[in-house]
Design a protein around this motif. Structure first.
Motif, PDB file in Angstrom:
ATOM      1  N   PHE A   1      43.117  48.405  35.889  1.00  0.00           N
ATOM      2  CA  PHE A   1      43.072  48.970  37.243  1.00  0.00           C
ATOM      3  C   PHE A   1      41.665  49.501  37.552  1.00  0.00           C
TER       4      PHE A   1
ATOM      5  N   GLN B   1      39.066  46.679  37.964  1.00  0.00           N
ATOM      6  CA  GLN B   1      39.294  45.806  39.132  1.00  0.00           C
ATOM      7  C   GLN B   1      39.088  46.520  40.461  1.00  0.00           C
ATOM      8  N   ASP B   2      38.967  47.837  40.415  1.00  0.00           N
ATOM      9  CA  ASP B   2      38.818  48.598  41.659  1.00  0.00           C
ATOM     10  C   ASP B   2      37.375  48.503  42.169  1.00  0.00           C
TER      11      ASP B   2
ATOM     12  N   SER C   1      36.175  49.339  44.957  1.00  0.00           N
ATOM     13  CA  SER C   1      35.734  50.435  45.843  1.00  0.00           C
ATOM     14  C   SER C   1      34.927  51.483  45.062  1.00  0.00           C
TER      15      SER C   1
ATOM     16  N   GLU D   1      36.219  54.006  43.721  1.00  0.00           N
ATOM     17  CA  GLU D   1      36.934  55.284  43.825  1.00  0.00           C
ATOM     18  C   GLU D   1      37.497  55.723  42.466  1.00  0.00           C
ATOM     19  N   GLU D   2      38.108  54.753  41.751  1.00  0.00           N
ATOM     20  CA  GLU D   2      38.736  55.133  40.487  1.00  0.00           C
ATOM     21  C   GLU D   2      37.668  55.480  39.446  1.00  0.00           C
TER      22      GLU D   2
END
Ligand SMILES: C[S@@+](CC[C@H](N)C(=O)[O-])C[C@H]1O[C@@H](n2cnc3c(N)ncnc32)[C@H](O)[C@@H]1O
Length: 274
Positions: free
Chosen positions: A56, A59-60, A62, A64-65
């Motif tokens: 996760f 692959q994010d 953005s 953000e994670e």
């Protein structure tokens, strides 16, 4: 809460990814820290393993994670007028900076600004020491990798306990006092807020896009997690953005063992571009 184990091979994945994307080198001991600090996050996301979370995270697109992850494993601790010896030094340096200016223009970078106390302190300092502050074109670039701290910084809203210990005159000129059912808090005054350009920026992987140089750079308590190679590379890039004589401020526990030919130590973790 469901306790999720962090397997050694999963920890190795995080370690490699975090080093490559943020420059933070995680020692083996940090495995317990990651497991402890991220278990809640995995539960929130309904994930059953750190491998799922790793996928996760990478692959994010953005970012953000990643910024959440960095906040979880590092510290965002900051305060107004942190490292008092550096502000005292700046008081003695300011007249020569002002005298050297042909245009009334000052540009400063607060790199790793956390929730904004550092860039706003720079403005409070300048407002206090420049009698003609309003006639200067002053811009502070304030960057951080973490979206969460940047949104706090952009709001510029602080608890009374962090503001009220400052000298009354500074509080009066730099903040608007807010009274609500939760008590008193303080909001940075718009005339200071508008002089700061907040941007999400990763010091390790984002390109150095800067067109102009800075009168000074603050990068305090940011490189503490970086390894020597990452630190060396970043300091080298900072030096290209500083004109001769301009200062670079590091955190009080940070010192440079490289770049001696381009940066001279003046004391209190202040370095001057030679
Ligand atoms: C301890 S705070 C320091 C805040 C302020 N400079 C001070 O000294 O009070 C460190 C900040 O560096 C940021 N940071 C860590 N790694 C970063 C990176 N690779 N790029 C940009 N910011 C980073 C963190 O998100 C955090 O807000």
């Amino acid at each position: 809460m469901f306790e999720i184990e962090l397997k050694p091979e999963e920890f190795s994945l995080f370690r490699k990814y975090i080093y490559e994307t943020v420059g933070i080198s995680l020692s083996d001991q940090k495995s317990t820290l990651i497991k402890g600090r991220l278990n809640k996050r995995l539960n929130q996301l309904g994930m059953k393993s750190f491998r799922n979370y790793y996928d996760f995270l990478v692959q994010d697109t953005s970012g953000e994670e990643l910024s959440f992850f960095v906040s979880a494993i590092s510290t965002n601790v900051t305060s107004f007028f942190r490292e008092s010896a550096q502000w005292t030094w700046l008081e003695s340096y300011l007249p020569s900076l002002i005298a050297s200016k042909r245009e009334k223009k000052i540009r400063i970078w607060s790199a790793g600004c956390s929730s904004g106390e550092e860039p706003y302190t720079i403005l409070m300092f300048l407002q206090h020491h420049l009698s003609d502050f309003d006639s200067w074109d002053i811009k502070i670039l304030a960057t951080d990798i973490s979206h969460k701290v940047l949104s706090h910084a952009i709001k510029g809203h602080y608890e009374a306990k962090n503001v009220e210990p400052l000298p009354k005159e500074i509080v009066h000129r730099a903040f608007d006092k807010i009274r609500s059912e939760n008590g008193i808090s303080y909001q940075i005054a718009p005339h200071l807020r508008e002089k700061v350009l907040f941007r999400k920026y990763n010091l390790v992987t984002d390109p150095f896009f800067f067109k102009n140089r800075f009168d000074m750079i603050f990068c305090r308590n940011v490189m503490i997690y970086f390894d020597d190679v990452t630190r060396h590379d970043l300091i080298g890039r900072f030096t290209t953005l500083l004109p001769k004589g301009a200062p670079l401020f590091l955190g009080s526990s940070e010192s440079l063992t490289t770049h001696r030919e381009t940066l001279k130590l003046l004391g209190s973790s202040i370095y001057q571009r030679v």
